[in-house]
Design a protein around this motif. Structure first.
Motif, PDB file in Angstrom:
ATOM      1  N   LEU A 243      42.443  42.339  45.933  1.00 10.83           N
ATOM      2  CA  LEU A 243      41.155  43.016  45.848  1.00 10.83           C
ATOM      3  C   LEU A 243      41.255  44.538  45.763  1.00 10.83           C
ATOM      4  N   PRO A 244      42.072  45.192  46.578  1.00  7.42           N
ATOM      5  CA  PRO A 244      42.155  46.661  46.449  1.00  7.42           C
ATOM      6  C   PRO A 244      42.574  47.089  45.043  1.00  7.42           C
ATOM      7  N   HIS A 245      43.520  46.374  44.461  1.00 10.98           N
ATOM      8  CA  HIS A 245      43.978  46.710  43.111  1.00 10.98           C
ATOM      9  C   HIS A 245      42.887  46.370  42.083  1.00 10.98           C
ATOM     10  N   PHE A 246      42.186  45.287  42.319  1.00  8.03           N
ATOM     11  CA  PHE A 246      41.131  44.882  41.391  1.00  8.03           C
ATOM     12  C   PHE A 246      39.994  45.897  41.400  1.00  8.03           C
ATOM     13  N   TRP A 247      39.644  46.387  42.579  1.00 10.05           N
ATOM     14  CA  TRP A 247      38.617  47.431  42.675  1.00 10.05           C
ATOM     15  C   TRP A 247      39.032  48.658  41.866  1.00 10.05           C
ATOM     16  N   LYS A 248      40.265  49.043  42.030  1.00  4.41           N
ATOM     17  CA  LYS A 248      40.761  50.212  41.297  1.00  4.41           C
ATOM     18  C   LYS A 248      40.706  49.973  39.796  1.00  4.41           C
ATOM     19  N   LEU A 249      41.079  48.757  39.379  1.00  4.00           N
ATOM     20  CA  LEU A 249      41.055  48.421  37.960  1.00  4.00           C
ATOM     21  C   LEU A 249      39.641  48.491  37.402  1.00  4.00           C
ATOM     22  N   LEU A 301      45.105  37.549  30.768  1.00  2.00           N
ATOM     23  CA  LEU A 301      45.422  37.976  32.130  1.00  2.00           C
ATOM     24  C   LEU A 301      46.851  38.474  32.269  1.00  2.00           C
ATOM     25  N   SER A 302      47.694  38.107  31.344  1.00  6.37           N
ATOM     26  CA  SER A 302      49.076  38.592  31.418  1.00  6.37           C
ATOM     27  C   SER A 302      49.124  40.115  31.337  1.00  6.37           C
ATOM     28  N   GLU A 303      48.105  40.728  30.760  1.00 11.68           N
ATOM     29  CA  GLU A 303      48.065  42.183  30.668  1.00 11.68           C
ATOM     30  C   GLU A 303      47.898  42.842  32.026  1.00 11.68           C
ATOM     31  N   PHE A 304      47.401  42.057  33.000  1.00 10.74           N
ATOM     32  CA  PHE A 304      47.144  42.637  34.317  1.00 10.74           C
ATOM     33  C   PHE A 304      48.192  42.223  35.352  1.00 10.74           C
ATOM     34  N   LYS A 305      49.215  41.497  34.925  1.00  5.13           N
ATOM     35  CA  LYS A 305      50.212  41.018  35.881  1.00  5.13           C
ATOM     36  C   LYS A 305      50.876  42.176  36.605  1.00  5.13           C
ATOM     37  N   GLU A 306      51.141  43.244  35.872  1.00  7.76           N
ATOM     38  CA  GLU A 306      51.828  44.373  36.494  1.00  7.76           C
ATOM     39  C   GLU A 306      50.968  45.024  37.556  1.00  7.76           C
ATOM     40  N   GLU A 307      49.648  45.121  37.283  1.00  6.30           N
ATOM     41  CA  GLU A 307      48.749  45.762  38.237  1.00  6.30           C
ATOM     42  C   GLU A 307      48.333  44.820  39.353  1.00  6.30           C
ATOM     43  N   LEU A 308      48.122  43.547  39.024  1.00  8.80           N
ATOM     44  CA  LEU A 308      47.540  42.619  39.983  1.00  8.80           C
ATOM     45  C   LEU A 308      48.493  41.540  40.472  1.00  8.80           C
ATOM     46  N   GLY A 309      49.676  41.463  39.901  1.00  8.51           N
ATOM     47  CA  GLY A 309      50.670  40.547  40.441  1.00  8.51           C
ATOM     48  C   GLY A 309      50.661  39.186  39.775  1.00  8.51           C
TER      49      GLY A 309
END
Length: 386
Positions: A243-249, A301-309
């Protein structure tokens, strides 16, 4: 119209330059009783001239006609004024008279029901929804099956919810309810048609966001998701980590698009992403904001793996949106209304469920299919008569 000739004995005939009456002498006629004269002109034509009696009658008729018209106009104007006053009093009473719960009574407004459903899901219950609600059914597992298409099947109910907002932003009804395709479920023992019938639009007018679930569990245990960048102690769920990373995104890029401010330190809200909002709540954010909010769901969603795991998948990202709906619509991070207040104000006290309790732990102890709910028609009729 039938033309009735004047009786000859009360019509005098005058020849040019004379006042003779043909068969009768002038002395034998009372001019007061004479309707008029037939005057013969030098050319041989005849012109009728009204007599004194007829002229007086015509004048009286004209005066009476004028007076009658004036009176009719005054009566019509008075009626319109009285109607406007009475209509105004009724409208004022209907809209602003305080109800027992302290809320003003809402006037009826345009309403939409947005449905996030599956292709094979039984949605015959929609036939029991009042025709006041315009239904928008999205089919998430067949995105282009109907004219209400979505960009892709990702994010569970979040994708159709956001797509509806984006596509209808400039033509929104006054009230919109967002629900899943099921009629009832473990988190919703009452049926959707019951919730819609009992929903207090006056409360929604004031609060702008109402969760359809009154029970506080699950979801209302305060979770310190947002003030740390690591998993809260003892919580290894993907949403807690992401969630913290998702908020930032979502909210800390593209500065200038509806700044959300700092993230709330805690999040708590009844599950499970079914809620009612006003047009004002949606338009409290710009169209650009809603498009931006949908953007992660449109991409791989693979584009967000680095940011969101690596834990991120279509289910988890939908859960992340679920945790944030109330905040996006203007509520604080912790938003868990008292269940009694929710049941008796938000839903008019009109839904009664046998053996239904408001605690998640107790609800888990009984099969939700065995919980029977019904509408209290007396309360419902009382709500409708406010």
């Amino acid at each position: 119209m039938v033309s009735v000739p004047f009786p000859r004995w009360i019509v005098q005939r005058r020849t040019h330059g004379s006042r003779s009456s043909g068969q009768l002498d002038d002395e034998e006629l009372d001019d007061d009783l004479t309707l008029g004269f037939l005057n013969e002109t030098p050319s041989g034509s005849t012109i009728f001239t009204p007599g004194r009696n007829l002229r007086r009658d015509i004048a009286h008729h004209r005066i009476a006609r004028i007076v009658t018209d004036r009176i009719a106009n005054v009566l019509l104007l008075t009626s319109l004024v009285m109607f406007a006053i009475l209509a105004g009093l009724f409208t004022y009473d209907h809209i602003t008279r305080p109800a027992e719960d302290g809320y003003a009574v809402a006037a009826n407004g345009t309403k939409a029901l947005v449905l996030a459903s599956y292709h094979d899901q039984n949605v015959t219950w929609l036939n029991r929804v009042s025709p006041d609600w315009k239904i928008h059914r999205y089919i998430v597992d067949n995105p282009h099956y109907t004219e209400l298409s979505i960009p892709r099947n990702q994010g569970r109910e979040a994708m159709p919810y956001l797509t509806y907002i984006v596509d209808n932003y400039h033509s929104l009804p006054e009230y919109t309810v967002f629900v899943h395709g099921h009629e009832r479920a473990w988190h919703q023992p009452e049926t959707v048609p019951m919730s819609l019938a009992a929903l207090n639009l006056a409360a929604l007018d004031k609060e702008h966001y109402i969760n359809l679930r009154c029970a506080t569990g699950p979801g209302c245990t305060r979770q310190t998701y947002m003030n740390i960048q690591e998993t809260p102690e003892g919580d290894d769920r993907p949403a807690a980590k992401l969630l913290p990373h998702f908020w930032k995104l979502l909210f800390e890029h593209d500065i200038g698009i509806d700044d959300m401010g700092p993230p709330p330190t805690e999040l708590a809200v009844p599950c499970c992403a079914q809620f009612a909002v006003t047009r004002q709540a949606i338009r409290g954010r710009s169209l650009a904001f809603w498009k931006k909010l949908r953007r992660p769901l449109e991409r791989d969603l693979s584009e967000f793996k680095e940011e969101l795991g690596e834990d991120l998948d279509g289910y988890v990202i939908g859960l992340l949106y679920e945790k944030l709906w109330h905040v996006v619509f203007g509520k604080p991070g912790v938003h868990c209304p008292d269940p009694h207040f929710c049941q008796n104000v938000h839903f008019s006290g009109a839904i009664e469920c046998d053996r239904y309790t408001t605690t998640y732990e107790q609800a888990l102890a009984m099969p939700w299919q065995n919980i029977s709910c019904h509408l209290n028609m007396d309360r419902l009729q009382s709500k409708q008569s406010w």
